[in-house]
Design a protein around this motif. Sequence first.
Motif, PDB file in Angstrom:
ATOM      1  N   UNK A   6       2.184  -0.116  -8.414  1.00  0.00           N
ATOM      2  CA  UNK A   6       2.402  -1.326  -7.624  1.00  0.00           C
ATOM      3  C   UNK A   6       3.776  -1.925  -7.894  1.00  0.00           C
ATOM      4  N   UNK A   7       4.321  -2.604  -6.899  1.00  0.00           N
ATOM      5  CA  UNK A   7       5.617  -3.255  -7.107  1.00  0.00           C
ATOM      6  C   UNK A   7       5.497  -4.375  -8.142  1.00  0.00           C
ATOM      7  N   UNK A   8       6.594  -4.674  -8.839  1.00  0.00           N
ATOM      8  CA  UNK A   8       6.572  -5.718  -9.864  1.00  0.00           C
ATOM      9  C   UNK A   8       6.086  -7.072  -9.328  1.00  0.00           C
ATOM     10  N   UNK A   9       6.441  -7.403  -8.081  1.00  0.00           N
ATOM     11  CA  UNK A   9       6.014  -8.685  -7.509  1.00  0.00           C
ATOM     12  C   UNK A   9       4.495  -8.771  -7.432  1.00  0.00           C
ATOM     13  N   UNK A  41      -2.220 -10.887  -1.819  1.00  0.00           N
ATOM     14  CA  UNK A  41      -1.081 -10.512  -2.666  1.00  0.00           C
ATOM     15  C   UNK A  41      -0.664  -9.076  -2.381  1.00  0.00           C
ATOM     16  N   UNK A  42      -1.631  -8.192  -2.264  1.00  0.00           N
ATOM     17  CA  UNK A  42      -1.320  -6.800  -1.960  1.00  0.00           C
ATOM     18  C   UNK A  42      -0.632  -6.691  -0.598  1.00  0.00           C
ATOM     19  N   UNK A  43      -1.193  -7.376   0.393  1.00  0.00           N
ATOM     20  CA  UNK A  43      -0.649  -7.314   1.753  1.00  0.00           C
ATOM     21  C   UNK A  43       0.796  -7.789   1.790  1.00  0.00           C
ATOM     22  N   UNK A  44       1.077  -8.889   1.091  1.00  0.00           N
ATOM     23  CA  UNK A  44       2.416  -9.487   1.147  1.00  0.00           C
ATOM     24  C   UNK A  44       3.450  -8.750   0.308  1.00  0.00           C
ATOM     25  N   UNK A  45       3.037  -8.117  -0.795  1.00  0.00           N
ATOM     26  CA  UNK A  45       4.014  -7.561  -1.737  1.00  0.00           C
ATOM     27  C   UNK A  45       4.095  -6.038  -1.732  1.00  0.00           C
ATOM     28  N   UNK A  46       3.185  -5.361  -1.027  1.00  0.00           N
ATOM     29  CA  UNK A  46       3.174  -3.899  -1.051  1.00  0.00           C
ATOM     30  C   UNK A  46       3.061  -3.369   0.370  1.00  0.00           C
ATOM     31  N   UNK A  47       4.167  -3.356   1.109  1.00  0.00           N
ATOM     32  CA  UNK A  47       4.136  -2.903   2.501  1.00  0.00           C
ATOM     33  C   UNK A  47       3.526  -1.505   2.621  1.00  0.00           C
TER      34      UNK A  47
END
Length: 118
Positions: free
Chosen positions: A16-19, A96-102
């Motif tokens: 997952x991305x750091x964000x 959070x997943x939707x917004x930070x992990x396209x």
Amino acid sequence: MRFIAVLRAAEDYGFPPPELAEGIAALGAEAVRSGVLVDTGGLLPVATATRVAVCAGTLTVGEGPREDALPLGAYAVYDVTTRDEVVRWTKRFMDLHRRTWPGWEGESEIRQVFGPES
């Protein structure tokens, strides 16, 4: 009432991305401060899984994933007063997943726990 929310997602997205990791940590800390988060954790890849099953009266032990479902990736146990409350927390987690992990796709399943502490 206690509920468990389990995350199901394909494992081919990589890390997952750091964000996202930072957002999950902040959301978890907020849920702990609110007194509703009992336990949470991520799970190792499904390739490390061991399955114990009963089918047609036979007990079997197998390794690796079930082929008919997305793998479990994480879980959270909540102690809340209503189902709506755990749905709100889970929606925030999934958002959070939707917004930070396209491009990421997955689903959470919420189930009420029954037993002495539920």
